[in-house]
Motif scaffolding. Structure first.
Motif, PDB file in Angstrom:
ATOM      1  N   THR A   1       1.137  -1.409   0.223  1.00 10.92           N
ATOM      2  CA  THR A   1      -0.322  -0.381  -0.124  1.00 10.92           C
ATOM      3  C   THR A   1       0.864   1.155  -0.076  1.00 10.92           C
ATOM      4  N   PHE A   2       0.429   2.127  -1.067  1.00 12.57           N
ATOM      5  CA  PHE A   2       1.208   3.627  -0.656  1.00 12.57           C
ATOM      6  C   PHE A   2       0.397   4.741  -0.981  1.00 12.57           C
TER       7      PHE A   2
ATOM      8  N   SER B   1       5.410  13.138   2.201  1.00  9.57           N
ATOM      9  CA  SER B   1       6.063  12.143   1.879  1.00  9.57           C
ATOM     10  C   SER B   1       5.179  10.826   1.564  1.00  9.57           C
ATOM     11  N   ILE B   2       5.119  10.558   1.041  1.00 11.05           N
ATOM     12  CA  ILE B   2       5.292   9.108   0.404  1.00 11.05           C
ATOM     13  C   ILE B   2       5.094   7.794   1.119  1.00 11.05           C
ATOM     14  N   LYS B   3       3.724   7.610   1.906  1.00 10.05           N
ATOM     15  CA  LYS B   3       4.105   6.060   3.198  1.00 10.05           C
ATOM     16  C   LYS B   3       3.585   5.059   2.921  1.00 10.05           C
TER      17      LYS B   3
ATOM     18  N   LYS C   1      10.886  10.283   0.894  1.00  8.31           N
ATOM     19  CA  LYS C   1      10.715  12.230   0.387  1.00  8.31           C
ATOM     20  C   LYS C   1       9.744  11.662  -0.674  1.00  8.31           C
ATOM     21  N   THR C   2       8.506  12.392  -0.681  1.00  7.38           N
ATOM     22  CA  THR C   2       8.019  12.530  -2.027  1.00  7.38           C
ATOM     23  C   THR C   2       8.408  14.134  -3.128  1.00  7.38           C
TER      24      THR C   2
ATOM     25  N   SER D   1      10.315   4.729  -9.714  1.00  8.05           N
ATOM     26  CA  SER D   1      10.979   4.463  -8.984  1.00  8.05           C
ATOM     27  C   SER D   1      11.450   4.334  -7.797  1.00  8.05           C
ATOM     28  N   GLY D   2      10.481   5.017  -6.053  1.00  9.81           N
ATOM     29  CA  GLY D   2      10.881   4.882  -5.523  1.00  9.81           C
ATOM     30  C   GLY D   2       9.680   3.660  -4.889  1.00  9.81           C
TER      31      GLY D   2
END
Length: 281
Positions: A5-6, A12-14, A31-32, A42-43
């Motif tokens: 899940t994102f 930020s992207i949790k 970090k977004t 890629s993250g």
């Protein structure tokens, strides 16, 4: 099988690893990259690859800002993450992760679904979810399912006009507005104080702070009253950063008391609860 899940936010992207019962096995954030879609994708792929030897994923579930179309994969509108809008982002994520089952929805809708699934509205079917943050947003739940509307704007309560001069709810029922109004009255620059500071000033007896907080809660009560009589839900859930305040419901109910006494024709009083899963969860 597990679900990756994102939650895409402006700062930020949790992310997390969950099962279908809602149990959380892993969580983290990065970090977004607000203006770089390649870095963002890629993250996501890196997170997936970091768990590839530990979990077998059935798919990815994503919470995103904006007008999210899960069918086309396109996120419309605008947000603090400009790089995610206007193209098929699901296709890019599928290509980067190798996972074909990608589902996504608006962040307010996701928060609302959590509350009717295992949260404050788990025993209810027809629910309105109101998020109080820098603006006012939310979601409409019918029979435990999101009602998005013809233009994917279901639950955008902040657009509601609440005065004769066309003032919207988002401009009068947020801590940001409350703080800016306090600053104007005090003759100081807007942005020099925030909502939390105004609450603290009120505790020390600052009369202007006390007046602005009272107006803030009255405007929230007006908004809640209006949406109650539009949809007539079983319950209205309050979320957003303000939901962590212990006195939130007490103050909204006090404002609602005054409203209900004034509008004598009103016979249905909204049932209001705080969300179970706050912004700090």
């Amino acid at each position: 099988m597990h679900i990756l899940t994102f939650d895409i936010g402006g700062t930020s992207i949790k992310y997390g690893v969950l099962d279908r019962a809602g149990n959380i096995y892993e969580k983290g954030k990065f970090k977004t990259p607000n203006y770089n879609i390649d870095a963002l994708i890629s993250g996501i792929a890196e997170v997936k690859n970091s768990y590839k030897d530990k979990y077998e994923f059935e798919g990815i579930a994503m919470s995103c800002p904006g007008a999210v179309d899960d069918v086309s994969g396109v996120i419309g509108g605008a947000s603090a993450v400009p790089c995610i809008h206007g193209f098929d982002i699901k296709k890019k994520i599928k290509e980067a992760t190798g996972l074909s089952n990608i589902r996504m929805d608006n962040d307010a809708n996701c928060a609302a679904l959590a509350e009717v699934w295992i949260g404050a509205a788990r025993d209810n079917k027809d629910v309105l979810f109101v998020i109080l943050g820098s603006g006012v947003g939310g979601a409409v739940i019918k029979n435990k399912r999101i009602h998005k509307g013809a233009n994917l704007h279901g639950g955008e309560f902040g657009y509601m006009i609440v005065s004769e001069d066309y003032t919207t709810l988002s401009t009068v029922a947020t801590p940001v507005h409350m703080a800016n109004s306090y600053a104007r009255i005090k003759g100081i620059s807007e942005g020099s104080v925030d909502g939390e500071q105004v609450f603290k000033l009120a505790q020390s007896g600052d009369e202007v702070a006390l007046q602005e907080i009272k107006k803030f809660y009255r405007n929230i009560a007006i908004g809640i009253y209006n949406i109650q009589y539009v949809y007539d839900p079983e319950v209205i859930i309050i979320g957003g950063g303000i939901s962590v305040r212990e006195d939130l419901l007490q103050n909204i109910e006090a404002a609602m008391d005054e409203l209900m006494k004034t509008v004598s024709i009103a016979k249905v009083r909204p049932t209001i609860r705080k969300c179970k899963y706050s912004i700090k969860e």
